[in-house]
Write an enzyme that holds these catalytic residues in place. Structure first.
Site, PDB file in Angstrom:
ATOM      1  N   ILE A 151       0.828  -1.203   0.000  1.00  0.00           N
ATOM      2  CA  ILE A 151       0.000   0.000   0.000  1.00  0.00           C
ATOM      3  C   ILE A 151       0.865   1.257   0.000  1.00  0.00           C
ATOM      4  O   ILE A 151       0.667   2.165  -0.817  1.00  0.00           O
ATOM      5  CB  ILE A 151      -0.973  -0.018   1.200  1.00  0.00           C
ATOM      6  CG1 ILE A 151      -1.967  -1.183   1.024  1.00  0.00           C
ATOM      7  CG2 ILE A 151      -1.713   1.313   1.335  1.00  0.00           C
ATOM      8  CD1 ILE A 151      -2.907  -1.415   2.186  1.00  0.00           C
ATOM      9  N   ASP A 170      10.855   2.679   6.354  1.00  0.00           N
ATOM     10  CA  ASP A 170      10.470   1.268   6.480  1.00  0.00           C
ATOM     11  C   ASP A 170      11.569   0.551   7.245  1.00  0.00           C
ATOM     12  O   ASP A 170      12.743   0.923   7.152  1.00  0.00           O
ATOM     13  CB  ASP A 170      10.284   0.630   5.096  1.00  0.00           C
ATOM     14  CG  ASP A 170       9.454  -0.659   5.172  1.00  0.00           C
ATOM     15  OD1 ASP A 170       8.322  -0.657   4.664  1.00  0.00           O
ATOM     16  OD2 ASP A 170       9.940  -1.657   5.745  1.00  0.00           O
ATOM     17  N   ASP A 252      -9.197   5.133   9.860  1.00  0.00           N
ATOM     18  CA  ASP A 252     -10.094   4.092   9.342  1.00  0.00           C
ATOM     19  C   ASP A 252     -10.086   2.853  10.231  1.00  0.00           C
ATOM     20  O   ASP A 252     -10.953   2.000  10.101  1.00  0.00           O
ATOM     21  CB  ASP A 252      -9.629   3.713   7.923  1.00  0.00           C
ATOM     22  CG  ASP A 252     -10.563   2.730   7.232  1.00  0.00           C
ATOM     23  OD1 ASP A 252     -11.783   2.971   7.261  1.00  0.00           O
ATOM     24  OD2 ASP A 252     -10.073   1.741   6.660  1.00  0.00           O
ATOM     25  N   GLU A 257     -12.775  -2.257  17.585  1.00  0.00           N
ATOM     26  CA  GLU A 257     -13.791  -1.993  16.567  1.00  0.00           C
ATOM     27  C   GLU A 257     -15.041  -2.800  16.892  1.00  0.00           C
ATOM     28  O   GLU A 257     -14.930  -3.955  17.311  1.00  0.00           O
ATOM     29  CB  GLU A 257     -13.249  -2.376  15.186  1.00  0.00           C
ATOM     30  CG  GLU A 257     -12.041  -1.522  14.802  1.00  0.00           C
ATOM     31  CD  GLU A 257     -11.465  -1.838  13.420  1.00  0.00           C
ATOM     32  OE1 GLU A 257     -11.972  -2.750  12.746  1.00  0.00           O
ATOM     33  OE2 GLU A 257     -10.505  -1.144  13.041  1.00  0.00           O
ATOM     34  N   HIS A 280     -13.356   1.120   9.093  1.00  0.00           N
ATOM     35  CA  HIS A 280     -12.460   0.085   8.544  1.00  0.00           C
ATOM     36  C   HIS A 280     -12.906  -0.351   7.145  1.00  0.00           C
ATOM     37  O   HIS A 280     -13.107  -1.546   6.875  1.00  0.00           O
ATOM     38  CB  HIS A 280     -12.395  -1.133   9.483  1.00  0.00           C
ATOM     39  CG  HIS A 280     -11.140  -1.948   9.277  1.00  0.00           C
ATOM     40  ND1 HIS A 280     -10.534  -2.652  10.283  1.00  0.00           N
ATOM     41  CD2 HIS A 280     -10.370  -2.150   8.176  1.00  0.00           C
ATOM     42  CE1 HIS A 280      -9.455  -3.273   9.807  1.00  0.00           C
ATOM     43  NE2 HIS A 280      -9.344  -2.972   8.525  1.00  0.00           N
ATOM     44  N   GLY A 282     -11.270   1.037   4.292  1.00  0.00           N
ATOM     45  CA  GLY A 282     -10.251   1.461   3.322  1.00  0.00           C
ATOM     46  C   GLY A 282     -10.166   0.516   2.134  1.00  0.00           C
ATOM     47  O   GLY A 282     -10.029   0.940   0.989  1.00  0.00           O
ATOM     48  N   GLY A 283     -10.261  -0.759   2.400  1.00  0.00           N
ATOM     49  CA  GLY A 283     -10.127  -1.743   1.320  1.00  0.00           C
ATOM     50  C   GLY A 283     -11.452  -2.279   0.833  1.00  0.00           C
ATOM     51  O   GLY A 283     -11.490  -3.221   0.042  1.00  0.00           O
TER      52      GLY A 283
HETATM   53  P1  NAD Z   1       2.773  -4.938   3.577  1.00  0.00           P
HETATM   54  O1  NAD Z   1       3.114  -6.086   4.457  1.00  0.00           O
HETATM   55  O2  NAD Z   1       2.935  -5.065   2.111  1.00  0.00           O
HETATM   56  O3  NAD Z   1       3.596  -3.638   4.034  1.00  0.00           O
HETATM   57  C1  NAD Z   1       3.856  -3.316   5.354  1.00  0.00           C
HETATM   58  C2  NAD Z   1       5.200  -2.598   5.374  1.00  0.00           C
HETATM   59  O4  NAD Z   1       5.388  -2.042   6.674  1.00  0.00           O
HETATM   60  C3  NAD Z   1       6.381  -3.527   5.114  1.00  0.00           C
HETATM   61  O5  NAD Z   1       7.194  -2.972   4.110  1.00  0.00           O
HETATM   62  C4  NAD Z   1       7.111  -3.568   6.454  1.00  0.00           C
HETATM   63  O6  NAD Z   1       8.499  -3.743   6.317  1.00  0.00           O
HETATM   64  C5  NAD Z   1       6.761  -2.205   7.010  1.00  0.00           C
HETATM   65  N1  NAD Z   1       6.871  -2.078   8.454  1.00  0.00           N
HETATM   66  C6  NAD Z   1       6.449  -2.933   9.422  1.00  0.00           C
HETATM   67  N2  NAD Z   1       6.689  -2.431  10.635  1.00  0.00           N
HETATM   68  C7  NAD Z   1       7.258  -1.211  10.450  1.00  0.00           C
HETATM   69  C8  NAD Z   1       7.705  -0.196  11.312  1.00  0.00           C
HETATM   70  N3  NAD Z   1       7.628  -0.337  12.635  1.00  0.00           N
HETATM   71  N4  NAD Z   1       8.238   0.925  10.771  1.00  0.00           N
HETATM   72  C9  NAD Z   1       8.324   1.064   9.424  1.00  0.00           C
HETATM   73  N5  NAD Z   1       7.927   0.133   8.547  1.00  0.00           N
HETATM   74  C10 NAD Z   1       7.376  -0.989   9.053  1.00  0.00           C
HETATM   75  O7  NAD Z   1       1.268  -4.571   3.944  1.00  0.00           O
HETATM   76  P2  NAD Z   1       0.223  -3.777   3.041  1.00  0.00           P
HETATM   77  O8  NAD Z   1      -0.518  -4.730   2.180  1.00  0.00           O
HETATM   78  O9  NAD Z   1       0.905  -2.612   2.438  1.00  0.00           O
HETATM   79  O10 NAD Z   1      -0.792  -3.293   4.187  1.00  0.00           O
HETATM   80  C11 NAD Z   1      -0.394  -2.280   5.112  1.00  0.00           C
HETATM   81  C12 NAD Z   1      -1.363  -2.230   6.262  1.00  0.00           C
HETATM   82  O11 NAD Z   1      -2.668  -1.872   5.807  1.00  0.00           O
HETATM   83  C13 NAD Z   1      -1.541  -3.552   6.999  1.00  0.00           C
HETATM   84  O12 NAD Z   1      -1.548  -3.315   8.388  1.00  0.00           O
HETATM   85  C14 NAD Z   1      -2.911  -4.029   6.560  1.00  0.00           C
HETATM   86  O13 NAD Z   1      -3.529  -4.844   7.527  1.00  0.00           O
HETATM   87  C15 NAD Z   1      -3.636  -2.724   6.394  1.00  0.00           C
HETATM   88  N6  NAD Z   1      -4.804  -2.767   5.505  1.00  0.00           N
HETATM   89  C16 NAD Z   1      -5.894  -2.030   5.879  1.00  0.00           C
HETATM   90  C17 NAD Z   1      -7.020  -2.029   5.065  1.00  0.00           C
HETATM   91  C18 NAD Z   1      -8.225  -1.214   5.437  1.00  0.00           C
HETATM   92  O14 NAD Z   1      -9.331  -1.566   5.082  1.00  0.00           O
HETATM   93  N7  NAD Z   1      -8.045  -0.114   6.128  1.00  0.00           N
HETATM   94  C19 NAD Z   1      -7.038  -2.784   3.880  1.00  0.00           C
HETATM   95  C20 NAD Z   1      -5.894  -3.475   3.525  1.00  0.00           C
HETATM   96  C21 NAD Z   1      -4.780  -3.467   4.343  1.00  0.00           C
END
Ligand code: NAD
Length: 397
Positions: A151, A170, A252, A257, A280, A282-283
């Site tokens: 994302i 990251d 979000d 929740e 919640h 977003g997706g």
């Molecule tokens: P992803 O695993 O592809 O990316 C997460 C990134 O965060 C990774 O690159 C990881 O190295 C980095 N990371 C982890 N801990 C860290 C920290 N302390 N500091 C800096 N970087 C850190 O995940 P994604 O698919 O990009 O999803 C990101 C988040 O969004 C997840 O928590 C997921 O659950 C959430 N999400 C929310 C919704 C929604 O409806 N709001 C929908 C989809 C995903």
């Protein structure tokens, strides 16, 4: 073979399973544990979303279960070790709603910079609030992205195309797309006009952004969290919004929740100015649901057709290379020394030549693919099953 699809899985998935030869039982809700165990007897594929919990008790009552589809992103509801121990791969859809989250985050940044939600609220109450003071374009603003995964990185591409300067932080080494720069968390907090959090849900990320981090941010920053609720200390965020240090926020996801739409929602952010709260979602778009349905169903259909385990969250990865032989066997076993030698011995004993082979391990299990050119009889399957440490054997074709 039967696929049992729970929790209203997208019709696109049903079409793919039917085309792959599955008989479908579709249920719109998540049945309780007792009911589900009674439904599992002849199920080869189980499709669930986030509400159905799968543990050893369900697996024990599912003798024919060969694959599980989590038609969502997270797989916390599934006991993955128990699935591996039974030789059941689990597939999810890690990227299918990425774009939906990114679009919402970008839209919210623009709305927050223009105070759109507050002025809309005023007009609904009959108060005209025309002004340019304090409102800004997104162009030229610095966006700090915390967590540059699926994302975060896609957000960076679209934000740059709108003219934002993007930096990210990251914990892992990442390929920086476009003109984006990796910076320290300290620099990101100190210098960003907009901060958007997209880290994953690992436990160490609990309260990643709290009092200290909010205090380090530039006065007037906009803050977005569409990742996980527990990543942000909501009380600290509310305090900084009240003090005017944070000029707006879009949230979000929340530490707690409501379980359903009937349960009231309570948050310390309610009623604060220029704060967008969403449940919640977003997706949650129809495009994402269709994408999730197609992605997971295609991965499972490919597993049955070729043995491919690519994108499985618990199985060793195996990507077929295109070349096919007369028969393909898949042997799932405990990850212990000597397995490949014993598998090969079965074929040698029966004078069947192995034309291609692949072995990959992950954690407690190994996954061997054996391609043979010649005809082979039933005896091979039972000999492979008899190898000590064997979990499951499939004749893929
Ligand atoms: P992803 O695993 O592809 O990316 C997460 C990134 O965060 C990774 O690159 C990881 O190295 C980095 N990371 C982890 N801990 C860290 C920290 N302390 N500091 C800096 N970087 C850190 O995940 P994604 O698919 O990009 O999803 C990101 C988040 O969004 C997840 O928590 C997921 O659950 C959430 N999400 C929310 C919704 C929604 O409806 N709001 C929908 C989809 C995903």
């Amino acid at each position: 073979m039967k696929a049992l699809l729970l929790e209203n899985i997208h019709p696109g998935a049903v079409r793919i399973f039917k085309a792959a030869g599955f008989k479908i039982d579709a249920v719109s809700h998540s049945p309780g544990k007792k009911m589900l165990t009674q439904m599992m007897e002849d199920v080869a594929v189980l499709g669930i979303r986030s509400k159905t919990r799968i543990g050893p008790d369900i697996l024990q009552r599912a003798p024919n279960l060969s694959a599980i589809g989590a038609f969502c992103i997270g797989t916390e509801q599934i006991d993955l070790s128990a699935c591996s121990a039974k030789g059941i791969p689990v597939f999810n859809a890690p990227y299918s709603n990425t774009r939906s989250v990114v679009e919402m985050a970008l839209g919210e940044m623009i709305m927050l910079l223009r105070g759109v939600f507050d002025s809309s609220g005023s007009l609904h109450r009959g108060v005209w609030t025309k002004s340019a003071a304090g409102f800004h374009e997104i162009r030229g603003k610095r966006l700090g992205i915390i967590g540059y995964g699926n994302i975060g990185s896609q957000l960076s591409v679209l934000a740059e195309s709108l003219g934002m300067e993007v930096v990210y932080y990251d914990v892992e080494e990442k390929l920086s797309l476009g003109n984006v720069r990796k910076v320290s968390l300290k620099e990101l907090l100190r210098r960003s006009d907009v901060i958007s959090v997209h880290v994953d849900g690992r436990e160490s990320n609990r309260n990643l952004i709290g009092q200290r981090e909010f205090a380090a941010m530039k006065k007037g920053v906009l803050f977005l969290n569409l990742s996980r609720g527990f990543v942000v200390d909501m009380e600290a965020l509310a305090r900084h919004i009240r003090k005017g240090r944070i000029r707006g926020a879009a949230v979000d996801v929340f530490p707690e929740e409501p379980e359903s739409n009937k349960v009231p929602f309570v948050s310390s952010l309610q009623g604060l100015p220029n704060v967008i709260l969403t449940p919640h979602v977003g997706g949650s778009t129809e495009e994402a649901q269709a994408g999730i349905g197609a992605f997971v169903a295609e991965r499972i259909a490919a597993y049955f057709a070729t043995g491919s385990t690519i994108t499985s969250v618990n199985f060793p990865p195996y990507q077929p290379m295109g070349k096919t032989y007369l028969h393909r066997f898949a042997h799932i076993h405990e990850n212990i020394p000597g397995m490949l030698a014993r598998i090969n011995d079965v074929f040698a004993q029966r004078n069947v030549n192995i034309a291609g082979q692949h072995l990959e391990t992950r954690g407690a299990i190994g996954y061997a693919i054996i391609d043979v050119e010649g005809p082979c009889n039933e005896g091979i399957l039972s000999d492979l099953e008899a190898i000590p440490g064997t979990i499951r054997v499939h004749l893929v074709y």
